[in-house]
Design a protein around this motif. Structure first.
Motif, PDB file in Angstrom:
ATOM      1  N   ALA A  51       0.830  -1.209   0.000  1.00 20.93           N
ATOM      2  CA  ALA A  51       0.000   0.000   0.000  1.00 20.93           C
ATOM      3  C   ALA A  51       0.863   1.257   0.000  1.00 20.93           C
ATOM      4  N   MET A  52       1.991   1.221   0.728  1.00 16.17           N
ATOM      5  CA  MET A  52       2.900   2.366   0.752  1.00 16.17           C
ATOM      6  C   MET A  52       3.494   2.604  -0.634  1.00 16.17           C
ATOM      7  N   LEU A  53       3.880   1.534  -1.321  1.00 13.30           N
ATOM      8  CA  LEU A  53       4.435   1.680  -2.661  1.00 13.30           C
ATOM      9  C   LEU A  53       3.400   2.228  -3.641  1.00 13.30           C
ATOM     10  N   ALA A  54       2.158   1.830  -3.479  1.00 15.24           N
ATOM     11  CA  ALA A  54       1.103   2.312  -4.371  1.00 15.24           C
ATOM     12  C   ALA A  54       0.789   3.786  -4.129  1.00 15.24           C
ATOM     13  N   ALA A  55       1.067   4.288  -2.922  1.00 16.68           N
ATOM     14  CA  ALA A  55       0.720   5.665  -2.565  1.00 16.68           C
ATOM     15  C   ALA A  55       1.863   6.656  -2.800  1.00 16.68           C
ATOM     16  N   ILE A  56       2.983   6.212  -3.357  1.00 15.57           N
ATOM     17  CA  ILE A  56       4.103   7.128  -3.605  1.00 15.57           C
ATOM     18  C   ILE A  56       3.714   8.111  -4.690  1.00 15.57           C
ATOM     19  N   ARG A  57       3.998   9.398  -4.448  1.00 13.12           N
ATOM     20  CA  ARG A  57       3.733  10.428  -5.453  1.00 13.12           C
ATOM     21  C   ARG A  57       4.865  11.437  -5.468  1.00 13.12           C
ATOM     22  N   ARG A  58       4.781  12.334  -6.406  1.00  9.37           N
ATOM     23  CA  ARG A  58       5.819  13.332  -6.615  1.00  9.37           C
ATOM     24  C   ARG A  58       5.985  14.199  -5.366  1.00  9.37           C
ATOM     25  N   GLY A  59       7.229  14.432  -4.964  1.00 12.63           N
ATOM     26  CA  GLY A  59       7.519  15.248  -3.793  1.00 12.63           C
ATOM     27  C   GLY A  59       7.792  14.447  -2.530  1.00 12.63           C
ATOM     28  N   ASP A  60       7.502  13.146  -2.551  1.00 16.31           N
ATOM     29  CA  ASP A  60       7.763  12.309  -1.380  1.00 16.31           C
ATOM     30  C   ASP A  60       9.265  12.078  -1.233  1.00 16.31           C
ATOM     31  N   ARG A  61       9.711  12.018  -0.007  1.00 15.58           N
ATOM     32  CA  ARG A  61      11.116  11.735   0.298  1.00 15.58           C
ATOM     33  C   ARG A  61      11.212  10.255   0.622  1.00 15.58           C
ATOM     34  N   VAL A  62      12.045   9.520  -0.139  1.00 19.66           N
ATOM     35  CA  VAL A  62      12.077   8.059  -0.030  1.00 19.66           C
ATOM     36  C   VAL A  62      13.492   7.553   0.209  1.00 19.66           C
ATOM     37  N   VAL A  63      13.578   6.316   0.706  1.00 20.47           N
ATOM     38  CA  VAL A  63      14.840   5.599   0.864  1.00 20.47           C
ATOM     39  C   VAL A  63      14.741   4.357  -0.010  1.00 20.47           C
ATOM     40  N   THR A  64      15.716   4.180  -0.902  1.00 17.70           N
ATOM     41  CA  THR A  64      15.704   3.012  -1.779  1.00 17.70           C
ATOM     42  C   THR A  64      16.353   1.818  -1.093  1.00 17.70           C
ATOM     43  N   GLY A  65      16.324   0.680  -1.763  1.00 19.10           N
ATOM     44  CA  GLY A  65      16.916  -0.542  -1.228  1.00 19.10           C
ATOM     45  C   GLY A  65      18.413  -0.432  -1.038  1.00 19.10           C
ATOM     46  N   GLY A  66      19.076   0.412  -1.820  1.00 17.73           N
ATOM     47  CA  GLY A  66      20.513   0.599  -1.694  1.00 17.73           C
ATOM     48  C   GLY A  66      20.893   1.630  -0.655  1.00 17.73           C
ATOM     49  N   GLY A  67      19.902   2.226   0.011  1.00 16.01           N
ATOM     50  CA  GLY A  67      20.179   3.207   1.054  1.00 16.01           C
ATOM     51  C   GLY A  67      20.251   4.633   0.539  1.00 16.01           C
ATOM     52  N   ILE A  68      19.863   4.869  -0.703  1.00 15.33           N
ATOM     53  CA  ILE A  68      19.891   6.217  -1.278  1.00 15.33           C
ATOM     54  C   ILE A  68      18.640   6.963  -0.856  1.00 15.33           C
ATOM     55  N   ILE A  69      18.837   8.173  -0.323  1.00 13.67           N
ATOM     56  CA  ILE A  69      17.725   9.016   0.098  1.00 13.67           C
ATOM     57  C   ILE A  69      17.540  10.106  -0.946  1.00 13.67           C
ATOM     58  N   GLY A  70      16.293  10.307  -1.368  1.00 15.04           N
ATOM     59  CA  GLY A  70      16.036  11.328  -2.367  1.00 15.04           C
ATOM     60  C   GLY A  70      14.573  11.711  -2.410  1.00 15.04           C
ATOM     61  N   VAL A  71      14.271  12.675  -3.289  1.00 19.64           N
ATOM     62  CA  VAL A  71      12.911  13.173  -3.450  1.00 19.64           C
ATOM     63  C   VAL A  71      12.395  12.699  -4.808  1.00 19.64           C
ATOM     64  N   VAL A  72      11.188  12.172  -4.822  1.00 24.36           N
ATOM     65  CA  VAL A  72      10.586  11.673  -6.053  1.00 24.36           C
ATOM     66  C   VAL A  72      10.201  12.863  -6.920  1.00 24.36           C
ATOM     67  N   THR A  73      10.706  12.881  -8.162  1.00 19.77           N
ATOM     68  CA  THR A  73      10.375  13.976  -9.081  1.00 19.77           C
ATOM     69  C   THR A  73       9.422  13.541 -10.181  1.00 19.77           C
ATOM     70  N   LYS A  74       9.398  12.252 -10.494  1.00 22.96           N
ATOM     71  CA  LYS A  74       8.517  11.764 -11.545  1.00 22.96           C
ATOM     72  C   LYS A  74       8.071  10.357 -11.181  1.00 22.96           C
ATOM     73  N   VAL A  75       6.786  10.081 -11.394  1.00 20.64           N
ATOM     74  CA  VAL A  75       6.234   8.770 -11.071  1.00 20.64           C
ATOM     75  C   VAL A  75       5.643   8.171 -12.344  1.00 20.64           C
ATOM     76  N   ALA A  76       6.104   6.991 -12.728  1.00 21.27           N
ATOM     77  CA  ALA A  76       5.519   6.228 -13.826  1.00 21.27           C
ATOM     78  C   ALA A  76       4.889   4.969 -13.227  1.00 21.27           C
ATOM     79  N   ASP A  77       4.504   4.037 -14.074  1.00 20.91           N
ATOM     80  CA  ASP A  77       3.841   2.833 -13.577  1.00 20.91           C
ATOM     81  C   ASP A  77       4.704   2.063 -12.582  1.00 20.91           C
ATOM     82  N   ASP A  78       5.827   1.560 -13.034  1.00 16.90           N
ATOM     83  CA  ASP A  78       6.713   0.792 -12.156  1.00 16.90           C
ATOM     84  C   ASP A  78       8.044   1.476 -11.946  1.00 16.90           C
ATOM     85  N   GLU A  79       8.178   2.702 -12.389  1.00 18.82           N
ATOM     86  CA  GLU A  79       9.458   3.394 -12.354  1.00 18.82           C
ATOM     87  C   GLU A  79       9.305   4.769 -11.715  1.00 18.82           C
ATOM     88  N   LEU A  80      10.289   5.127 -10.910  1.00 21.41           N
ATOM     89  CA  LEU A  80      10.318   6.443 -10.267  1.00 21.41           C
ATOM     90  C   LEU A  80      11.589   7.159 -10.691  1.00 21.41           C
TER      91      LEU A  80
END
Length: 143
Positions: A51-80
């Motif tokens: 549910a958290m993955l489905a609710a990701i949108r532009r502007g959210d601050r996320v941590v990836t599996g590799g430990g990279i912290i960043g801000v989502v700038t573009k959201v596609a179907d399976d790609e950010l």
């Protein structure tokens, strides 16, 4: 003679259903304990993560599996597209996001406010440009 007479032992009664239930009862109890302690919490955690993955949108601050912290700038179907530094953008799969640190309000709700309001981990809403630890100034009478 030296050999005594052999007597046949009487056969044990065929108990059938109740005997089988008593034998498998510990196995059934172990499975029930495993279900409530291991399987059910893991399924609940997976459902919340999905549910958290489905609710990701532009502007959210996320941590990836590799430990990279960043801000989502573009959201596609399976790609950010995640901006990890100024003018450095990385494309990653949605499934590699482990955690959403700060959620943003939808742009339609803010009513013309140009800066999105971020949400802290406790669920409190705060403007995006205010520091998170601003409460110490209040202790000393500063505003």
């Amino acid at each position: 003679m030296f050999v005594s007479t052999a007597y046949a032992q009487t056969a044990a009664p065929a108990g059938g259903g109740s005997d089988m239930l008593v034998q498998f009862l510990p196995l059934i109890l172990i499975f029930i304990v495993f279900y409530f302690l291991l399987i059910r919490p893991q399924q609940k955690k997976m459902k919340e993560h999905k549910a958290m993955l489905a609710a990701i949108r532009r502007g959210d601050r996320v941590v990836t599996g590799g430990g990279i912290i960043g801000v989502v700038t573009k959201v596609a179907d399976d790609e950010l597209t995640v901006e990890i530094a100024e003018n450095v953008r990385v494309r990653c799969l949605r499934s590699t996001v482990n955690l959403v640190l700060a959620k943003t309000e939808p742009t339609g709700k803010s009513g013309g406010d140009s800066t999105p309001a971020a949400t802290t981990e406790e669920g409190e809403s705060k403007p995006a440009d205010t520091p998170a630890a601003g409460g110490i100034g209040k202790l000393f009478g500063r505003k």
